[in-house]
Design an enzyme around this catalytic site. Structure first.
Site, short mmCIF file in Angstrom:
data_model
loop_
_atom_site.label_atom_id
_atom_site.label_comp_id
_atom_site.label_asym_id
_atom_site.label_seq_id
_atom_site.Cartn_x
_atom_site.Cartn_y
_atom_site.Cartn_z
N HIS A 1 -2.37 -7.28 -3.15
CA HIS A 1 -3.70 -6.53 -2.78
C HIS A 1 -4.04 -6.32 -4.19
CE1 HIS A 1 -5.73 -2.72 -1.32
NE2 HIS A 1 -6.49 -3.52 -1.75
N GLU B 1 -6.11 -8.53 11.27
CA GLU B 1 -4.86 -7.86 11.05
C GLU B 1 -5.06 -6.42 11.82
OE1 GLU B 1 -2.70 -8.36 7.40
OE2 GLU B 1 -1.81 -6.40 7.58
N GLU C 1 -5.36 -9.61 -0.36
CA GLU C 1 -5.97 -8.44 0.41
C GLU C 1 -7.16 -8.07 -0.71
OE1 GLU C 1 -2.12 -6.59 2.79
OE2 GLU C 1 -3.00 -5.50 1.06
N HIS D 1 1.28 -2.45 8.09
CA HIS D 1 1.25 -1.08 7.60
C HIS D 1 2.38 -0.12 8.32
CE1 HIS D 1 -0.81 1.41 4.58
NE2 HIS D 1 -0.34 2.21 5.29
N ARG E 1 -4.16 -0.95 -9.95
CA ARG E 1 -3.08 -0.14 -10.21
C ARG E 1 -1.57 -0.71 -10.06
NH1 ARG E 1 -3.60 3.76 -4.83
NH2 ARG E 1 -5.54 3.86 -5.49
N ASN F 1 4.88 -8.31 1.22
CA ASN F 1 3.62 -7.72 0.11
C ASN F 1 4.59 -7.25 -1.02
OD1 ASN F 1 2.24 -5.64 -1.15
ND2 ASN F 1 0.80 -5.62 0.37
N ARG G 1 -6.51 -4.44 -5.96
CA ARG G 1 -7.22 -3.18 -5.87
C ARG G 1 -8.09 -3.23 -7.11
NH1 ARG G 1 -4.98 0.70 -2.18
NH2 ARG G 1 -6.82 1.95 -2.77
N HIS H 1 4.34 -3.63 -4.73
CA HIS H 1 5.29 -2.58 -5.20
C HIS H 1 5.99 -2.89 -6.44
CE1 HIS H 1 3.28 0.29 -3.09
NE2 HIS H 1 3.44 -0.11 -1.81
N THR I 1 -3.94 2.06 1.79
CA THR I 1 -5.03 1.85 2.73
C THR I 1 -5.11 2.83 4.02
OG1 THR I 1 -4.79 -0.55 1.90
CG2 THR I 1 -6.21 -0.24 3.71
N1 PXP Z 1 -1.23 -4.93 5.61
C1 PXP Z 1 -2.44 -4.58 4.82
C2 PXP Z 1 -3.81 -5.10 5.36
C3 PXP Z 1 -2.26 -3.66 4.13
O1 PXP Z 1 -3.43 -3.05 3.18
C4 PXP Z 1 -0.75 -3.16 3.68
C5 PXP Z 1 -0.61 -2.12 2.50
O2 PXP Z 1 -1.10 -2.64 1.36
C6 PXP Z 1 0.21 -3.79 4.15
C7 PXP Z 1 -0.11 -4.70 5.28
C8 PXP Z 1 1.52 -3.48 3.94
O3 PXP Z 1 1.94 -2.16 4.30
P1 PXP Z 1 3.25 -1.66 4.07
O4 PXP Z 1 3.44 -1.52 2.54
O5 PXP Z 1 3.10 -0.20 4.42
O6 PXP Z 1 4.33 -2.48 4.85
#
Ligand code: PXP
Length: 244
Positions: free
Chosen positions: A45, A153, A72, A193, A51, A9, A47, A12, A103
């Site tokens: 993601h 997931e 996402e 997550h 953001r 992901n 949003r 960030h 989330t």
């Molecule tokens: N999977 C989903 C569905 C999420 O919403 C997130 C956070 O955006 C992640 C995975 C990744 O989580 P993390 O950034 O804590 O590794």
């Protein structure tokens, strides 16, 4: 055993870019880099408040990358229209509250079945692999199966937040049981997550889990060891756990 996939992901990277309003660091460049160093797919993601990842990022990645993109998104009409025009490989439907930092908790698929049904069916109809982000709760998994989701997931946040000990063991047992139910219902089981080098291997060792999506830890770790090294190390610890 089925191989385990790593989805990275890159939200960030966009958070950091947006802090100064410019173009650096570029999430697409980060996506290319992680794909070169062991990621199988890219998770973004979009949003409601934009953001981090923005619409232009989604389009740029869709155009430039051949690797699978996992979008996402919240279950809204706006996101459905975006997904249908973008046509990513996969969509993961997540709950979204404006004020949340990240989330928090899984989607209430059981309580929101009537609202989710048209969205899941539209995405499935477009050939997009639809996944629902759920707490490891059998009722939620059953609802996902009724909705025709292709994947679930499992939200690993509670497990990752727990300190090693009985409470964490109980969470891991819930995740294992939910993964078994997801696979038994004919859906792919993913997890994500809060995963890090210690917790990701415990999920990778569950045979029914075929994909982990990881963001925050890898981006933080990139500050210390670099993004390529962090992604390769994550891949190694996942694969080692899978083999043993
Ligand atoms: N999977 C989903 C569905 C999420 O919403 C997130 C956070 O955006 C992640 C995975 C990744 O989580 P993390 O950034 O804590 O590794």
């Amino acid at each position: 055993m089925t191989p385990i996939r790593l989805g990275v992901n890159v939200d960030h990277v966009a958070t950091l870019r947006n802090a100064r309003g410019g173009t650096h660091p570029d999430p697409l460049a980060a996506a290319r880099l992680v794909l070169e160093h062991g990621a199988d797919s890219i998770t973004i993601h979009l949003r409601e408040d934009r953001r981090h990842i923005r619409d232009a990022d989604c389009r740029a990645m869709r155009q430039a990358l051949t690797a699978p993109i996992n979008l996402e998104m919240a279950a809204t009409a706006e996101m459905q229209a975006i997904a249908l025009s973008l046509r990513p490989h996969a969509c993961c439907i997540v709950p979204e509250r404006r004020a949340e930092v990240t989330t928090e908790g899984g989607l209430d698929a059981a309580g929101g079945e009537a609202n989710l049904a048209p969205l899941v069916s539209a995405l499935n109809g477009a050939g997009i692999r639809t996944s629902l982000f759920l707490d490891p709760d059998p009722h939620q998994v059953e609802a996902a199966a009724r909705l025709g989701a292709r994947a679930v997931e499992l939200h690993t946040g509670r497990f990752c937040d727990a300190l090693p000990g009985p409470a964490r063991d109980a969470e891991l047992a819930r995740l294992r049981e939910a993964a078994r139910l997801v696979a038994a219902a004919g859906m792919e089981c993913h997890a994500g997550h809060g995963l890090d080098y210690d917790t990701a291997p415990l999920l990778a060792a569950i045979p029914e889990v075929v994909e982990l999506n990881i963001g925050h830890f890898l981006m933080g770790q990139a500050l210390f060891e670099g993004l390529p090294a962090a992604v390769s190390r994550m891949r190694q610890v996942m694969e080692r756990a899978r083999r043993t």
